[in-house]
Write an enzyme that holds these catalytic residues in place. Structure first.
Site, short mmCIF file in Angstrom:
data_model
loop_
_atom_site.label_atom_id
_atom_site.label_comp_id
_atom_site.label_asym_id
_atom_site.label_seq_id
_atom_site.Cartn_x
_atom_site.Cartn_y
_atom_site.Cartn_z
N ASP A 104 2.50 -24.98 -8.10
CA ASP A 104 2.90 -25.45 -9.43
C ASP A 104 1.70 -26.13 -10.10
O ASP A 104 0.98 -26.90 -9.48
CB ASP A 104 4.07 -26.43 -9.31
CG ASP A 104 4.76 -26.64 -10.64
OD1 ASP A 104 5.91 -26.19 -10.80
OD2 ASP A 104 4.15 -27.26 -11.56
N ILE A 105 1.52 -25.83 -11.38
CA ILE A 105 0.35 -26.34 -12.10
C ILE A 105 0.44 -27.85 -12.34
O ILE A 105 -0.59 -28.52 -12.46
CB ILE A 105 0.17 -25.56 -13.43
CG1 ILE A 105 -1.27 -25.59 -13.91
CG2 ILE A 105 1.13 -26.04 -14.50
CD1 ILE A 105 -1.55 -24.62 -15.04
N ASN A 139 16.23 -24.78 -11.23
CA ASN A 139 16.69 -25.32 -12.51
C ASN A 139 17.29 -24.15 -13.28
O ASN A 139 16.70 -23.07 -13.33
CB ASN A 139 15.51 -25.92 -13.28
CG ASN A 139 14.96 -27.17 -12.61
OD1 ASN A 139 15.71 -27.93 -12.02
ND2 ASN A 139 13.66 -27.36 -12.68
N HIS A 172 12.68 -18.71 -10.50
CA HIS A 172 11.77 -19.27 -9.51
C HIS A 172 12.49 -20.37 -8.72
O HIS A 172 13.32 -21.08 -9.26
CB HIS A 172 10.49 -19.82 -10.15
CG HIS A 172 10.74 -20.78 -11.27
ND1 HIS A 172 11.08 -20.37 -12.54
CD2 HIS A 172 10.71 -22.13 -11.30
CE1 HIS A 172 11.26 -21.43 -13.31
NE2 HIS A 172 11.05 -22.52 -12.58
N HIS A 205 11.80 -23.73 -6.57
CA HIS A 205 10.82 -24.78 -6.29
C HIS A 205 10.91 -25.18 -4.81
O HIS A 205 12.01 -25.37 -4.28
CB HIS A 205 11.12 -26.04 -7.10
CG HIS A 205 10.97 -25.89 -8.58
ND1 HIS A 205 9.88 -26.37 -9.29
CD2 HIS A 205 11.78 -25.33 -9.51
CE1 HIS A 205 10.04 -26.12 -10.58
NE2 HIS A 205 11.19 -25.49 -10.75
P1 5GP Z 1 11.29 -25.03 -14.42
O1 5GP Z 1 11.43 -26.36 -15.11
O2 5GP Z 1 11.33 -23.87 -15.39
O3 5GP Z 1 12.23 -24.87 -13.26
O4 5GP Z 1 9.88 -25.08 -13.75
C1 5GP Z 1 8.75 -24.44 -14.25
C2 5GP Z 1 7.58 -24.95 -13.44
O5 5GP Z 1 6.48 -24.10 -13.70
C3 5GP Z 1 7.15 -26.37 -13.81
O6 5GP Z 1 7.20 -27.20 -12.65
C4 5GP Z 1 5.74 -26.21 -14.36
O7 5GP Z 1 4.87 -27.25 -13.97
C5 5GP Z 1 5.32 -24.86 -13.78
N1 5GP Z 1 4.39 -24.12 -14.63
C6 5GP Z 1 4.48 -23.95 -15.98
N2 5GP Z 1 3.47 -23.17 -16.42
C7 5GP Z 1 2.74 -22.84 -15.33
C8 5GP Z 1 1.56 -22.05 -15.14
O8 5GP Z 1 0.97 -21.50 -16.08
N3 5GP Z 1 1.11 -21.93 -13.87
C9 5GP Z 1 1.72 -22.54 -12.80
N4 5GP Z 1 1.17 -22.35 -11.59
N5 5GP Z 1 2.83 -23.28 -12.94
C10 5GP Z 1 3.33 -23.43 -14.19
#
Ligand code: 5GP
Ligand code: ZN
Length: 111
Positions: A31-32, A88, A101, A103
């Protein structure tokens, strides 16, 4: 590949990511903006918007995501100490990337 999907772009090599696993069906990358010392994302190559869009024929893929998650947790060194697995779902559930995805969150202090 879905236009304007960040994870589709990562999987297509159009955006960089730090991959730790990839087998043609599922990828795992860091995660970034990590929310834990170990924060990895288990991502199917197939674009599925969210858990709400899972279909009966995705069963094997979902099972493999779980299998890959627990193997990755082992490799990342958090299997014994423990970790969270989190989906999520849609905006109200905190989802911001609308490509399915899972986590993996682990390595929390004091454990
Ligand atoms: P969500 O809130 O949709 O479940 O989680 C999305 C996750 O993707 C977040 O934790 C966010 O930090 C991560 N994320 C968003 N954009 C990028 C990206 O460009 N690269 C990576 N590696 N992670 C990302
Ligand atoms: Zn996508």
């Amino acid at each position: 590949m879905v236009q304007d999907c960040v994870f589709c772009k990562i999987l297509a090599g159009e955006l960089p990511a730090d991959f730790v696993f990839r087998n043609g069906r599922i990828a795992v990358f860091k995660d970034i903006r990590p929310h834990a010392p170990v924060h990895l994302l288990v991502v199917p190559e197939k674009h599925i918007r969210s858990v709400n869009d899972i279909r009966p024929e995705d069963g094997n893929l979902l099972a493999e995501m779980l299998f890959v998650a627990k193997e990755t947790a082992k490799t990342a060194g958090v299997a014994e100490s423990g970790y969270k697995l989190l989906f999520n779902v849609e905006r109200g559930g905190g989802q911001v990337i609308f490509h399915l995805h899972l986590h993996i969150l682990g390595g929390f202090q004091g454990i």
